[in-house]
Design a protein around this motif. Structure first.
Motif, PDB file in Angstrom:
ATOM      1  N   ALA A 196       0.504  -1.530  -0.254  1.00 51.26           N
ATOM      2  CA  ALA A 196       0.268   0.251  -0.028  1.00 51.26           C
ATOM      3  C   ALA A 196       0.825   1.202  -0.016  1.00 51.26           C
ATOM      4  N   PHE A 197       0.555   2.197  -0.579  1.00 55.69           N
ATOM      5  CA  PHE A 197       1.232   3.199  -0.682  1.00 55.69           C
ATOM      6  C   PHE A 197       0.816   4.479   0.363  1.00 55.69           C
ATOM      7  N   THR A 198       1.933   4.209   1.515  1.00 56.09           N
ATOM      8  CA  THR A 198       1.715   5.150   2.168  1.00 56.09           C
ATOM      9  C   THR A 198       3.137   6.140   2.842  1.00 56.09           C
ATOM     10  N   ASP A 199       2.274   7.242   3.377  1.00 55.88           N
ATOM     11  CA  ASP A 199       3.355   8.355   3.910  1.00 55.88           C
ATOM     12  C   ASP A 199       4.527   8.353   2.644  1.00 55.88           C
ATOM     13  N   GLN A 200       3.746   8.825   1.309  1.00 54.77           N
ATOM     14  CA  GLN A 200       4.723   9.082   0.464  1.00 54.77           C
ATOM     15  C   GLN A 200       5.431   7.905   0.112  1.00 54.77           C
ATOM     16  N   ILE A 201       5.111   6.771   0.271  1.00 52.84           N
ATOM     17  CA  ILE A 201       6.461   5.809  -0.237  1.00 52.84           C
ATOM     18  C   ILE A 201       5.147   3.518  -0.263  1.00 52.84           C
ATOM     19  N   LEU A 202       5.740   2.983  -0.963  1.00 58.42           N
ATOM     20  CA  LEU A 202       5.565   2.006  -0.824  1.00 58.42           C
ATOM     21  C   LEU A 202       5.277   1.171   0.489  1.00 58.42           C
ATOM     22  N   LEU A 203       4.284   0.012   0.675  1.00 57.09           N
ATOM     23  CA  LEU A 203       4.813  -0.622   1.900  1.00 57.09           C
ATOM     24  C   LEU A 203       4.899  -2.143   2.070  1.00 57.09           C
ATOM     25  N   TYR A 204       5.204  -2.896   2.438  1.00 53.17           N
ATOM     26  CA  TYR A 204       4.883  -3.565   2.395  1.00 53.17           C
ATOM     27  C   TYR A 204       4.218  -4.056   4.080  1.00 53.17           C
ATOM     28  N   ARG A 205       3.883  -5.153   3.765  1.00 47.19           N
ATOM     29  CA  ARG A 205       3.138  -6.239   5.335  1.00 47.19           C
ATOM     30  C   ARG A 205       2.009  -7.232   4.998  1.00 47.19           C
TER      31      ARG A 205
END
Length: 718
Positions: free
Chosen positions: A93-102
């Motif tokens: 998901a694109f969060t806080d200007q960056i793509l995060l993995y979880r």
């Protein structure tokens, strides 16, 4: 299955480096919102165990990979290969200007956490390393707000740091570092510039601090002002609100001192107002927090066993609040009219009832709507839980209804009353007693809902009814009478006539007599067996507002006429008359002991709290809501600071119906205090915190006692 994936598939079959693999899994599970590829690579490249494995592998293969200390990074192929095998279990998901993995599955993440984050040492190592990684990627606090300002061009590393670092420190158990970070005014500004003022308040709610310490003062400031910080928007962002509030805090407070030090660094590039301190004009603000969110009057609250707060409102909603941070954790929407009440069921679900003629069941954890219980045709005025889990409700439509507590299915409609039901009570034998505006009481079978007995006799609305210890039923009415009924047959036993206006209250005395009071300005004593009149207690010139029977047997009453009277409990003779003041109406009282009395009055745009002894001698008073508390004699003495309110004053909480003042007093008479604000109801006292309703807000007060009397006030924005 998940353990097999790690041990067999990833390590044995696919030959991923075991330490690299397990640490990657641990870091992904330890992240609050997930990790970007760059963040994960940075964390792994600075992990001593991973680097030891990597260097050993390089030594065996003869390969060499240089690590830049300023930008640590492992060969991308290591993560690429691992990601290929983990991809089915990850979501991005694109969060806080960056793509995060979880992790895609919460269960998957929980299993990983149980394996690699189970012990305090594992959590300290993993979460601690992540907090160092986030700080290294966005160092510096004084101008952090410029890199997190969402109205400009925020930088992803800075945004990620303010969102993750405090949480990671709390999870690592590094309380000292957490306090230091959150006491850094530059960091606080940075988080607020990201429009995360509410998050900052929640960060502080996780801080453990001694009551008199500087971190405790910071925590109180954040909780008290959190509702303002949550209002940040483009025109007046939260970091500018924070600076203004901090600069206006009490002189000498650590928050104000930190703000002043930050201002000396010349980083502020906006206009703010400097408040001039005038000695004697600033009062210590003891409001703990304001819970803001309802758009109309709050009608009630409950403090739940887990510390959360449940509220309901005229805005048709219920809300769940975090009792530590004041954050709203759930909004329960569905009712189409004002919500009159709510109860928490044994299984944790929440029951509510409303003017929209429905009851509703909600999930007590998430606030999700579960069941709508329809059937009543007018407003529901009350509901009660039966011991077997069923639900009883009563309504202005003249009916009571029984519902299944698990499914909400209707079980019985109890028809018979011809006007609105005023109230109902479940008797010890399972029968149900109801009373109504039609002047009648009824007994119902608690299992089937069948009407058993009609108890007719009152000429006007039955105000209330009570089951007496011997099984008889006592009722009182707007018709000015009290009546005794046989509790089995419902047969009338006695009519107690004498009052000329509505009987507004009744109390059963320990010796079996009955005390009543009325809008006709009199109290009366009755024989509890025969119902015959024993005494007429005359003296008040206006309706009786309240009555209390003292441990000595004397009876205390207060009235709209501005007088408080003490009566002999045997003869009913007036022994002491206390006046609240010229043109002031007494509103309430509380006996602090057999010899100390606290009472409060309003009138002529002035409110007064007075302390008297049993002879009527005034010991002290607080007058006029707009000036500092004034003590007229020297009885106010020091008490232990931070003593829980429940220890210091028990249930001695006074509320005035003009919705302007709350008064607190200790049972030993050593201190009393006032809270000035727009207050409609005191709802709870828990662990030294007083929860009150104030217009559209919930306010939690935490009294802090010292050697001087004080006023508790809450500054609200316009």
């Amino acid at each position: 299955m998940i353990e097999a994936l790690i041990d067999q598939c990833l390590v044995e079959v696919e030959k991923h480096p075991p330490v690299f693999t397990t640490r990657a899994l641990a870091y992904l599970s330890a992240a609050r919102f997930g990790l970007s590829e760059e963040e994960l690579n940075h964390a792994l490249a600075t992990d001593p165990q991973v680097m030891a494995e990597f260097e050993a592998q390089n030594a065996r293969t003869g390969q060499e990979w240089l690590i830049d200390p300023d930008h640590p990074r492992l060969p991308p192929v290591l993560w690429s290969r691992l990601y290929f095998d983990l991809a089915p279990y990850l979501v991005s998901a694109f969060t806080d200007q960056i793509l995060l993995y979880r992790w895609f599955s919460r269960e998957f993440g929980e299993v990983i956490a149980q394996r690699y984050l189970a012990t305090a040492e594992q959590r300290e190592t993993t979460h601690g390393h992540l907090t160092e990684m986030f700080e290294a990627r966005a160092p510096g606090n004084d101008d952090l707000f410029r890199r997190t300002d969402i109205s400009a061009q925020p930088q992803a590393p800075a945004l990620r740091r303010v969102m993750e670092q405090p949480w990671q420190l709390a999870q690592a158990g590094r309380q000292a570092e957490l306090k230091k970070l959150l006491s850094d005014f530059g960091f606080c500004l940075g988080k607020c510039a990201a429009n995360q003022g509410g998050e900052l308040v929640e960060d502080w709610s996780a801080v453990k601090a001694e009551p008199s310490s500087e971190p405790a003062q910071w925590r109180r400031f954040m909780l008290r002002q959190g509702h303002y910080l949550r209002r940040g928007e483009a025109r007046w962002p939260a970091h500018k609100i924070l600076l203004q509030l901090a600069s206006e805090d009490e002189p000498g407070s650590p928050v104000r001192h930190a703000a002043e030090q930050w201002l000396e660094q010349d980083h502020c590039d906006w206009v703010w107002l400097k408040r001039k301190d005038v000695p004697g004009q600033r009062r210590h603000n003891q409001t703990l927090m304001v819970l803001e969110g309802h758009s109309d009057a709050v009608l009630g609250t409950k403090v739940l066993p887990d510390g959360r707060i449940l509220s309901w409102s005229r805005d048709h909603t219920l809300r769940l609040w975090d009792g530590s941070s004041g954050a709203c954790v759930a909004v329960m929407e569905g009712h189409t009219d004002k919500v009159w009440g709510a109860e928490v069921l044994q299984d944790g679900r929440i029951l509510s009832w409303s003017d929209d003629s429905t009851l509703r069941l909600w999930d007590g954890e998430t606030g999700a709507a579960l069941i709508v219980m329809e059937g009543h045709s007018e407003a529901i005025s009350g509901a009660e839980l039966l011991q077997d889990g069923r639900i009883l409700s009563w309504s202005w439509d003249g009916t009571l209804r029984l519902w299944a507590g698990d499914s909400g299915a209707p079980l019985a409609v109890m028809e018979g009353h011809s006007e609105a039901i005023s109230g109902a009570e479940i008797l010890p034998d399972g029968r149900i007693l109801s009373w109504s505006s039609d002047g009648a009481l009824r007994l119902w079978d608690g299992n089937s809902g069948v009407s058993l007995v009609l108890m007719a006799g009152h000429a006007e609305q039955v105000w209330a009814a009570e089951l007496m210890p011997d099984g008889r039923i006592l009722s009182w009415s707007w018709d000015g009478t009290l009546r005794l009924w046989d509790g089995d047959s419902g047969a009338p036993l006695a009519v107690m006539e004498g009052h000329t206006e509505v009987v507004s209250g009744v109390e059963l005395l320990p010796d079996g007599r009955i005390l009543s009071w009325s809008d006709d300005a009199t109290l009366r004593l009755w024989n509890g067996d025969s119902g015959s009149s024993l005494a007429v207690m005359q003296g008040h010139s206006h309706r009786i507002e309240g009555v209390q029977v003292l441990s000595s047997g004397c009876i205390l009453s207060w009235s709209k006429d501005g007088a408080l009277r003490l009566w002999d409990g045997d003869s009913g003779e007036s022994t002491v008359v206390l006046r609240g003041g010229r043109r002031q109406a007494l509103q309430g009282m509380q006996m602090l002991s057999d010899s100390l009395l606290l009472f409060w009055s309003i009138g002529n745009e002035e409110g007064t709290l007075r302390m008297l002894n049993s002879e009527g001698e005034q010991l002290g008073a607080i007058k006029q809501p707009w000036i500092e508390s004034a003590i007229e004699s020297g009885w106010c003495k020091p008490v232990l600071e931070n003593m829980p309110l429940t220890q210091a004053c028990g249930d001695t909480l006074a509320e005035t119906p003009d919705m302007r003042r709350i008064c607190l007093a200790s049972k030993d008479g050593k201190w009393f205090a006032r809270w000035q604000g727009d207050v409609s109801k005191i709802v709870a006292c828990l662990y030294g915190r007083l929860v009150v309703i104030s217009s559209n807000d919930l306010i939690v007060l935490s009294p802090m006692r010292g050697s001087k009397p004080f006023a508790l006030d809450c500054q609200r924005s316009s």
